[in-house]
Motif scaffolding. Structure first.
Motif, PDB file in Angstrom:
ATOM      1  N   ILE A  77     -58.343  25.526  41.206  1.00 10.93           N
ATOM      2  CA  ILE A  77     -57.673  24.257  40.917  1.00 10.93           C
ATOM      3  C   ILE A  77     -58.716  23.173  40.670  1.00 10.93           C
ATOM      4  N   ASN A  78     -58.543  22.499  39.533  1.00  8.32           N
ATOM      5  CA  ASN A  78     -59.444  21.400  39.158  1.00  8.32           C
ATOM      6  C   ASN A  78     -60.912  21.816  39.202  1.00  8.32           C
ATOM      7  N   GLN A  79     -61.186  23.062  38.799  1.00  3.93           N
ATOM      8  CA  GLN A  79     -62.555  23.588  38.688  1.00  3.93           C
ATOM      9  C   GLN A  79     -63.294  23.651  40.019  1.00  3.93           C
ATOM     10  N   ASN A  80     -62.565  23.541  41.139  1.00  3.50           N
ATOM     11  CA  ASN A  80     -63.298  23.439  42.409  1.00  3.50           C
ATOM     12  C   ASN A  80     -62.637  24.161  43.575  1.00  3.50           C
ATOM     13  N   ASP A  81     -61.320  24.117  43.666  1.00  2.00           N
ATOM     14  CA  ASP A  81     -60.599  24.578  44.851  1.00  2.00           C
ATOM     15  C   ASP A  81     -60.012  25.964  44.614  1.00  2.00           C
ATOM     16  N   THR A  82     -60.604  26.981  45.230  1.00  4.49           N
ATOM     17  CA  THR A  82     -60.134  28.354  45.063  1.00  4.49           C
ATOM     18  C   THR A  82     -58.920  28.612  45.950  1.00  4.49           C
ATOM     19  N   ARG A  86     -45.584  26.985  40.871  1.00  2.00           N
ATOM     20  CA  ARG A  86     -45.415  26.868  42.319  1.00  2.00           C
ATOM     21  C   ARG A  86     -46.217  27.982  42.984  1.00  2.00           C
ATOM     22  N   LEU A  87     -47.098  27.596  43.889  1.00  2.00           N
ATOM     23  CA  LEU A  87     -47.945  28.545  44.602  1.00  2.00           C
ATOM     24  C   LEU A  87     -47.468  28.622  46.046  1.00  2.00           C
ATOM     25  N   GLU A  88     -47.114  29.826  46.496  1.00  2.00           N
ATOM     26  CA  GLU A  88     -46.563  29.993  47.831  1.00  2.00           C
ATOM     27  C   GLU A  88     -47.439  30.884  48.686  1.00  2.00           C
ATOM     28  N   SER A  89     -47.490  30.572  49.964  1.00  2.00           N
ATOM     29  CA  SER A  89     -48.200  31.393  50.926  1.00  2.00           C
ATOM     30  C   SER A  89     -47.336  32.577  51.326  1.00  2.00           C
ATOM     31  N   GLN A  90     -47.982  33.601  51.902  1.00  2.00           N
ATOM     32  CA  GLN A  90     -47.242  34.728  52.457  1.00  2.00           C
ATOM     33  C   GLN A  90     -46.398  34.272  53.642  1.00  2.00           C
ATOM     34  N   SER A 130     -43.868  31.881  55.368  1.00  2.00           N
ATOM     35  CA  SER A 130     -42.807  31.008  54.863  1.00  2.00           C
ATOM     36  C   SER A 130     -42.882  29.591  55.426  1.00  2.00           C
ATOM     37  N   GLN A 131     -43.527  29.426  56.590  1.00  2.00           N
ATOM     38  CA  GLN A 131     -43.568  28.088  57.188  1.00  2.00           C
ATOM     39  C   GLN A 131     -44.600  27.170  56.543  1.00  2.00           C
ATOM     40  N   ILE A 132     -45.444  27.721  55.677  1.00  2.00           N
ATOM     41  CA  ILE A 132     -46.441  26.898  54.988  1.00  2.00           C
ATOM     42  C   ILE A 132     -45.829  26.344  53.706  1.00  2.00           C
ATOM     43  N   PRO A 133     -45.821  25.021  53.517  1.00  2.00           N
ATOM     44  CA  PRO A 133     -45.191  24.420  52.328  1.00  2.00           C
ATOM     45  C   PRO A 133     -45.844  24.922  51.039  1.00  2.00           C
ATOM     46  N   PRO A 134     -45.043  25.166  49.990  1.00  2.00           N
ATOM     47  CA  PRO A 134     -45.604  25.575  48.704  1.00  2.00           C
ATOM     48  C   PRO A 134     -46.365  24.435  48.041  1.00  2.00           C
ATOM     49  N   LEU A 135     -47.238  24.805  47.110  1.00  2.00           N
ATOM     50  CA  LEU A 135     -48.015  23.836  46.338  1.00  2.00           C
ATOM     51  C   LEU A 135     -47.574  23.920  44.883  1.00  2.00           C
ATOM     52  N   THR A 136     -47.179  22.794  44.312  1.00  2.00           N
ATOM     53  CA  THR A 136     -46.744  22.749  42.912  1.00  2.00           C
ATOM     54  C   THR A 136     -47.761  21.954  42.096  1.00  2.00           C
ATOM     55  N   ILE A 137     -48.285  22.580  41.036  1.00  2.00           N
ATOM     56  CA  ILE A 137     -49.276  21.921  40.183  1.00  2.00           C
ATOM     57  C   ILE A 137     -48.952  22.192  38.716  1.00  2.00           C
ATOM     58  N   ILE A 140     -56.542  30.458  36.129  1.00  2.00           N
ATOM     59  CA  ILE A 140     -56.208  31.709  36.799  1.00  2.00           C
ATOM     60  C   ILE A 140     -57.302  32.737  36.534  1.00  2.00           C
ATOM     61  N   GLN A 141     -57.882  33.252  37.610  1.00  2.00           N
ATOM     62  CA  GLN A 141     -58.979  34.201  37.512  1.00  2.00           C
ATOM     63  C   GLN A 141     -58.497  35.655  37.469  1.00  2.00           C
ATOM     64  N   GLY A 142     -57.286  35.895  37.915  1.00  2.00           N
ATOM     65  CA  GLY A 142     -56.766  37.257  37.937  1.00  2.00           C
ATOM     66  C   GLY A 142     -55.688  37.420  38.991  1.00  2.00           C
ATOM     67  N   VAL A 143     -55.282  38.670  39.199  1.00  2.00           N
ATOM     68  CA  VAL A 143     -54.188  39.006  40.107  1.00  2.00           C
ATOM     69  C   VAL A 143     -54.708  39.927  41.207  1.00  2.00           C
ATOM     70  N   LEU A 144     -54.319  39.634  42.435  1.00  2.00           N
ATOM     71  CA  LEU A 144     -54.691  40.494  43.560  1.00  2.00           C
ATOM     72  C   LEU A 144     -53.938  41.813  43.454  1.00  2.00           C
ATOM     73  N   VAL A 145     -54.682  42.919  43.388  1.00  2.00           N
ATOM     74  CA  VAL A 145     -54.047  44.238  43.264  1.00  2.00           C
ATOM     75  C   VAL A 145     -54.342  45.151  44.440  1.00  2.00           C
TER      76      VAL A 145
END
Length: 205
Positions: free
Chosen positions: A156-161, A174-178, A180-187, A194-199
């Protein structure tokens, strides 16, 4: 047949073993209880993935219709694949890339596109909410065709992984944590690379 992760293979083996013992397939809740999943939704995602990979059939009208297409014991593992460990991943910081990547032997069941996959080693405890620990090796497939619900590695913004589940919403993501109690982040799309997908993930003990 596409490769299975260790967890997917465990679920497939459990279903087959349950059928062998009871002569009918397990329910989603029985699978959830056996694997200590937090909700039937987690089981549903695994079942859909196994169906998509062509190793399991299920009738939506029945809760006990799961049936492996191929016996899990016949799934063969081939020689490990060499995947480059290219750097360190620390949440909130840019990736720390190595000058000389190290090759790591990876079971082929963990990856589908070896030529587009790389490994990062997690540094710190900021991903504990995602059930990822300091020192874990995460396998990232570099691609842009991402399905909703997949876990992406983003900058995010070339700095925050970040390493979170991806859900497109119009001009935003919308970016969500595994957890559920952690609020999602919308950007907005333009604010994240996007660097890739966790497989997959590997943990050393």
């Amino acid at each position: 047949m596409k490769g299975l992760t260790p967890k997917q293979l465990e679920i497939l083996q459990f279903i087959q073993h349950f059928i062998d013992q009871h002569h009918y397939s397990p329910s989603y809740r029985e699978i959830m209880t056996h694997f200590d999943f937090t909700s039937p939704g987690s089981v549903y995602k695994h079942i859909r993935t196994l169906q998509r990979k062509g190793v399991l059939t299920a009738d939506r009208k029945s809760h006990r219709s799961l049936m492996p297409i191929q016996a899990p014991t016949t799934i063969q593992e081939s020689t490990d694949v060499q995947i480059p460990l290219i750097g360190n991943l620390s949440v909130g910081y840019p990736l720390e890339l190595f000058v000389h990547p190290q090759m790591i032997a990876v079971p082929p069941s963990l990856i589908q596109a070896p030529n587009n996959t790389y490994i990062l080693q997690v540094q710190g405890d900021d991903l504990l909410d995602e059930w990822i620990q300091d020192g874990d090796l995460v396998l990232i497939e570099a691609r842009q065709d991402i399905q909703p619900g997949e876990i992406i590695l983003g900058l995010i913004n070339q700095n925050d992984t970040v390493l979170k589940r991806y859900y497109p919403e119009g001009q935003n993501i919308r970016l969500e944590s595994q957890q559920s109690q952690i609020p999602p982040l919308t950007i907005r799309y333009e604010h994240i690379q996007i660097q890739g997908v966790l497989v997959g993930m590997m943990r050393m003990y």
